[in-house]
Motif scaffolding. Sequence first.
Motif, PDB file in Angstrom:
ATOM      1  N   PRO A   1       0.794  -1.188   0.009  1.00  0.00           N
ATOM      2  CA  PRO A   1       0.083  -0.107   0.053  1.00  0.00           C
ATOM      3  C   PRO A   1       0.913   1.191   0.115  1.00  0.00           C
ATOM      4  N   ASN A   2       0.331   2.232  -0.474  1.00  0.00           N
ATOM      5  CA  ASN A   2       1.025   3.513  -0.524  1.00  0.00           C
ATOM      6  C   ASN A   2       1.571   4.032   0.766  1.00  0.00           C
ATOM      7  N   CYS A   3       2.837   4.649   0.928  1.00  0.00           N
ATOM      8  CA  CYS A   3       3.201   5.184   2.025  1.00  0.00           C
ATOM      9  C   CYS A   3       2.387   6.504   2.246  1.00  0.00           C
ATOM     10  N   GLU A   4       2.594   7.005   3.464  1.00  0.00           N
ATOM     11  CA  GLU A   4       1.776   8.363   4.025  1.00  0.00           C
ATOM     12  C   GLU A   4       2.357   9.597   3.122  1.00  0.00           C
ATOM     13  N   SER A   5       1.458  10.345   2.668  1.00  0.00           N
ATOM     14  CA  SER A   5       2.009  11.620   1.714  1.00  0.00           C
ATOM     15  C   SER A   5       2.562  12.617   2.672  1.00  0.00           C
ATOM     16  N   CYS A   6       3.969  13.040   2.520  1.00  0.00           N
ATOM     17  CA  CYS A   6       4.739  13.762   3.494  1.00  0.00           C
ATOM     18  C   CYS A   6       5.743  14.604   2.657  1.00  0.00           C
ATOM     19  N   PRO A   7       6.226  15.541   2.964  1.00  0.00           N
ATOM     20  CA  PRO A   7       7.347  16.378   2.417  1.00  0.00           C
ATOM     21  C   PRO A   7       8.815  15.458   2.797  1.00  0.00           C
ATOM     22  N   ARG A   8       9.715  15.682   2.332  1.00  0.00           N
ATOM     23  CA  ARG A   8      11.027  15.132   2.670  1.00  0.00           C
ATOM     24  C   ARG A   8      11.627  15.765   3.902  1.00  0.00           C
ATOM     25  N   PRO A   9      11.989  14.856   4.632  1.00  0.00           N
ATOM     26  CA  PRO A   9      12.438  15.111   6.116  1.00  0.00           C
ATOM     27  C   PRO A   9      13.414  16.254   6.137  1.00  0.00           C
ATOM     28  N   SER A  10      13.589  16.950   7.077  1.00  0.00           N
ATOM     29  CA  SER A  10      14.797  17.893   7.434  1.00  0.00           C
ATOM     30  C   SER A  10      15.733  17.213   7.982  1.00  0.00           C
ATOM     31  N   ALA A  11      17.188  17.681   7.946  1.00  0.00           N
ATOM     32  CA  ALA A  11      18.317  17.097   8.578  1.00  0.00           C
ATOM     33  C   ALA A  11      17.880  17.019  10.205  1.00  0.00           C
TER      34      ALA A  11
ATOM     35  N   ARG B   1       7.809   7.653   9.800  1.00  0.00           N
ATOM     36  CA  ARG B   1       7.178   6.367   9.801  1.00  0.00           C
ATOM     37  C   ARG B   1       7.375   5.669   8.318  1.00  0.00           C
ATOM     38  N   ASN B   2       7.449   6.676   7.430  1.00  0.00           N
ATOM     39  CA  ASN B   2       7.632   5.785   5.964  1.00  0.00           C
ATOM     40  C   ASN B   2       9.076   5.213   5.803  1.00  0.00           C
ATOM     41  N   VAL B   3       9.717   6.001   6.633  1.00  0.00           N
ATOM     42  CA  VAL B   3      11.494   5.438   6.487  1.00  0.00           C
ATOM     43  C   VAL B   3      11.341   4.158   7.367  1.00  0.00           C
TER      44      VAL B   3
ATOM     45  N   GLU C   1       6.865  -5.545   7.980  1.00  0.00           N
ATOM     46  CA  GLU C   1       6.075  -4.215   7.351  1.00  0.00           C
ATOM     47  C   GLU C   1       4.566  -4.436   7.948  1.00  0.00           C
ATOM     48  N   GLU C   2       3.792  -5.611   8.151  1.00  0.00           N
ATOM     49  CA  GLU C   2       2.561  -5.782   8.710  1.00  0.00           C
ATOM     50  C   GLU C   2       2.573  -5.115  10.130  1.00  0.00           C
ATOM     51  N   ASN C   3       3.441  -5.145  10.950  1.00  0.00           N
ATOM     52  CA  ASN C   3       3.423  -4.175  12.222  1.00  0.00           C
ATOM     53  C   ASN C   3       2.949  -2.946  12.190  1.00  0.00           C
ATOM     54  N   MET C   4       3.699  -2.143  11.168  1.00  0.00           N
ATOM     55  CA  MET C   4       3.382  -0.959  10.851  1.00  0.00           C
ATOM     56  C   MET C   4       2.251  -0.684  10.319  1.00  0.00           C
ATOM     57  N   LEU C   5       1.728  -1.650   9.271  1.00  0.00           N
ATOM     58  CA  LEU C   5       0.498  -1.608   8.688  1.00  0.00           C
ATOM     59  C   LEU C   5      -0.765  -1.686   9.657  1.00  0.00           C
ATOM     60  N   PHE C   6      -0.584  -2.473  10.602  1.00  0.00           N
ATOM     61  CA  PHE C   6      -1.551  -2.800  11.493  1.00  0.00           C
ATOM     62  C   PHE C   6      -1.819  -1.593  12.403  1.00  0.00           C
TER      63      PHE C   6
ATOM     64  N   SER D   1      13.058   8.453   1.924  1.00  0.00           N
ATOM     65  CA  SER D   1      12.680   9.874   2.309  1.00  0.00           C
ATOM     66  C   SER D   1      11.724  10.145   1.033  1.00  0.00           C
ATOM     67  N   ARG D   2      11.267   9.184   0.306  1.00  0.00           N
ATOM     68  CA  ARG D   2      10.268   9.390  -0.844  1.00  0.00           C
ATOM     69  C   ARG D   2       8.752   9.718  -0.222  1.00  0.00           C
ATOM     70  N   THR D   3       8.047  10.303  -0.831  1.00  0.00           N
ATOM     71  CA  THR D   3       6.689  10.389  -0.550  1.00  0.00           C
ATOM     72  C   THR D   3       6.019   9.503  -0.898  1.00  0.00           C
ATOM     73  N   SER D   4       4.571   9.227  -0.594  1.00  0.00           N
ATOM     74  CA  SER D   4       3.695   8.382  -1.233  1.00  0.00           C
ATOM     75  C   SER D   4       3.607   8.143  -2.735  1.00  0.00           C
ATOM     76  N   SER D   5       3.674   9.526  -3.559  1.00  0.00           N
ATOM     77  CA  SER D   5       3.406   9.424  -4.950  1.00  0.00           C
ATOM     78  C   SER D   5       4.591   9.167  -5.688  1.00  0.00           C
ATOM     79  N   GLU D   6       5.658   9.030  -4.781  1.00  0.00           N
ATOM     80  CA  GLU D   6       7.132   8.609  -5.441  1.00  0.00           C
ATOM     81  C   GLU D   6       7.108   6.895  -5.299  1.00  0.00           C
ATOM     82  N   SER D   7       6.690   6.605  -4.204  1.00  0.00           N
ATOM     83  CA  SER D   7       6.710   5.111  -4.121  1.00  0.00           C
ATOM     84  C   SER D   7       5.584   4.417  -4.741  1.00  0.00           C
TER      85      SER D   7
END
Length: 249
Positions: free
Chosen positions: A100-110, A130-132, A143-148, A243-249
């Motif tokens: 499933p798609n990751c959450e939509s979010c901007p790239r994280p800062s340093a 959470r995406n990383v 991955e099912e742990n995070m999906l749950f 660091s990809r957003t959901s649209s990139e994944s």
Amino acid sequence: MCLRKSSGYRPPDLINAKIYTGPIPAERGGELAMGGGRSETSALSETGGGRGHMTTTQNSQRPNACCFCWCCCCSCSWNEEERRRRRKRISQDTKMETRPNCESCPRPSAEEIRLWSQSFDKLMRNPAGRNVFREFLRTEYSEENMLFWLACEDLKQEINKSAIEEKALSIYEDYISILSPKEVSLDARVREVINKKMQNPTTQSFEDAQLQIYTLMHRDSYPRFLSSSIYKSLLHGGGGGGSRTSSES
């Protein structure tokens, strides 16, 4: 001291004993001749006596059992490793792993990336974190742990009763059922609580299970995540797929 026959003494193990003197059935005779008669452990298991012996017999039949729960649902590290191996095998055999798609979010800062190493709570409160972390869990076939966890968070936001029941049933079938390849690792007590709450599902039906999976990810996966190449590449400015957003994944 020598006891005379007239004393009427009999050894304690023969008192009230009934000695069978009849014929031995053919199939039992073959077993006894080969030394294959039932052991005391088997006899105790059949009569319900001696729980320790029964557990030993069951474990010998199913060597992968790691606790007294027959469905192997405890959340120990051994069991989690076994689940990862099973999911890896399923993924390689079927080639049908859903992503499933990751959450939509901007790239994280340093600074955000640096904060992830301070505590697991800071990582989980950050969508990019959470995406990383989810991408790292995918490499470990957990991955099912995070999906749950995400599904439970989504359920908590629902207010429509019919939608709550539908989402609760979907979560149960996807992550709680022992027939699901995405089954999460829960102990018997939590499963029993869920089964009772599923009679009338609410937004809090999986609260105990969500906490247990959160604790499992914190204890089992988070330390390895901090040492992983996925996190280190981001921490040192090397970028990375995490660091990809959901649209990139």
